[in-house]
Design an enzyme around this catalytic site. Structure first.
Site, PDB file in Angstrom:
ATOM      1  CE  LYS A 189      -3.572   2.413   2.559  1.00 40.66           C
ATOM      2  NZ  LYS A 189      -4.611   2.294   3.586  1.00 40.66           N
ATOM      3  CE  LYS A 242      -5.904   1.905  -0.638  1.00 37.43           C
ATOM      4  NZ  LYS A 242      -6.426   1.907   0.693  1.00 37.43           N
TER       5      LYS A 242
HETATM    6  C1  PBG Z   1      -7.612   3.197   5.473  1.00 42.81           C
HETATM    7  C2  PBG Z   1      -7.805   3.072   4.023  1.00 42.81           C
HETATM    8  C3  PBG Z   1      -7.572   4.021   3.013  1.00 42.81           C
HETATM    9  C4  PBG Z   1      -8.070   3.485   1.834  1.00 42.81           C
HETATM   10  C5  PBG Z   1      -8.519   2.203   2.132  1.00 42.81           C
HETATM   11  N1  PBG Z   1      -8.336   1.954   3.487  1.00 42.81           N
HETATM   12  C6  PBG Z   1      -7.092   5.422   3.062  1.00 42.81           C
HETATM   13  C7  PBG Z   1      -5.752   5.778   3.487  1.00 42.81           C
HETATM   14  O1  PBG Z   1      -4.841   4.954   3.669  1.00 42.81           O
HETATM   15  O2  PBG Z   1      -5.588   6.968   3.674  1.00 42.81           O
HETATM   16  C8  PBG Z   1      -8.092   4.187   0.511  1.00 42.81           C
HETATM   17  C9  PBG Z   1      -9.163   3.770  -0.391  1.00 42.81           C
HETATM   18  C10 PBG Z   1      -9.440   4.655  -1.538  1.00 42.81           C
HETATM   19  O3  PBG Z   1      -8.866   5.729  -1.739  1.00 42.81           O
HETATM   20  O4  PBG Z   1     -10.317   4.247  -2.301  1.00 42.81           O
HETATM   21  N2  PBG Z   1      -6.411   2.932   6.018  1.00 42.81           N
END
Ligand code: PBG
Length: 319
Positions: A189, A242
């Site tokens: 991520k 992601k």
């Molecule tokens: C929470 C989380 C996030 C997303 C999914 N789970 C946001 C972040 O890390 O700030 C992002 C999902 C999206 O932008 O569609 N930790």
């Protein structure tokens, strides 16, 4: 002459030789549930999406199932910032899991497992003296995961990027007699600018600083691969890359290297770009969405979490 165009001559031939095919059963629909609303609220930054009260969230699950979607990912948002709402048996995520389970018993239910919507700071871990305490955070995250699995989630999905959380979650689930609950880890991520619309919806924008101390540096693919390898070692059943579209190289390398399903998260900002351009008449929404999702699958994703899921599934269902 080597006439490569023979393979592209007619729709029938093109379909026959195509390597990827969009399929609703490969799409996961994200769903937001709010603690104390009584009617669904439209989300202006995610057109076509809503914040659901848990009493009504079964509706959207049934709608998704009717067009061939077989999996949903739940995000709970509390009405006031407090960590106990993250693991309470009547918390927003837990109630939504129960409601969807009873509305659509055969849907696969994933629960996003994070603290950022529940902490005052908006960070994904617990802050002590201005810094995130990794080891205290993973204990709390494991506790949240156990509560989600108890509520009936098939897979808990840690998205916090703390070290050791997958191992901590696996041990906690096993210790609590939940050995069949799985883990989909957000392993690669990245610290991305493409989460903007999501943070508005989940009310999870950090109050200070940013997430670069825990999410991955966009300049590195090797850290993404190491993070995936580590999470698999700790017991992740599946892993995510992601965002998706700016990280197709990571998806491709990971799917060649590892023998666990690699999913991709086509995030809120990626969705918003297509929607906004289409609204202005600059892009054909269907064509652009189909091409973007096809690219993610072509890169090697086994499934895609996407805000386009319902639109695309409906389209395929009509055909
Ligand atoms: C929470 C989380 C996030 C997303 C999914 N789970 C946001 C972040 O890390 O700030 C992002 C999902 C999206 O932008 O569609 N930790």
């Amino acid at each position: 002459m080597n006439r490569l165009r023979r393979l592209r001559a007619t729709p029938a031939i093109r379909d026959l030789v195509a390597e990827t095919r969009l399929d609703a059963s490969k799409l996961v629909l994200p769903i937001f549930v709010h603690d104390d609303i009584t009617e669904r609220e439209a989300l202006s930054s995610l057109p076509g999406h809503y914040r659901w009260p848990s009493a009504e969230v079964g509706e959207i699950a049934k709608e998704a199932e009717a067009v061939g979607i077989q999996a949903v990912l739940i995000f709970g948002v509390p009405s006031s910032k407090s960590l106990d709402r993250a693991y309470a048996s009547d918390g927003p995520t837990q109630r939504a899991i129960q409601a969807i389970r009873s509305a659509s018993p055969s849907l696969a239910i994933f629960a996003d497992t994070c603290l950022c919507s529940f902490t005052e700071t908006g960070h994904c871990g617990i802050v002590r003296d201005g810094a995130i305490d990794n080891d205290e955070s993973i204990e709390m995250i494991a506790r949240v995961a156990v509560s989600q699995a108890k509520a009936g989630a098939d897979f808990v999905s840690p998205s916090d990027m703390m070290d050791g959380r997958v191992g901590a979650i696996r041990s906690a689930l096993d210790a609590e007699g939940l050995p069949t609950a799985g883990i989909l880890s957000y392993a690669a991520k990245y610290a991305s600018a493409f989460y903007g619309p999501f943070r508005d919806v989940a009310e999870s924008t950090p109050m200070f600083g940013d997430r670069r101390g825990y999410q991955l540096d966009p300049r590195s693919s090797e850290q993404g691969l190491r993070s995936i390898e580590r999470d698999i070692d700790e017991g992740a059943d599946m892993v995510l890359v992601k965002p998706a579209l700016s990280y197709l190289d990571v998806i491709a390398r990971a799917s060649e290297r590892f023998d666990v399903p690699i999913g991709a998260y086509n995030v809120s900002g990626e969705f918003a770009m297509i929607k906004a351009a289409a609204e202005r008449g600059w892009l054909d929404e269907q064509a652009a969405t189909t091409e973007a999702l096809t690219a993610i699958f072509r890169a090697g994703a086994r499934f895609v979490i996407t805000y386009h899921a319902l639109d695309i599934a409906r389209l395929m269902h009509e055909r």
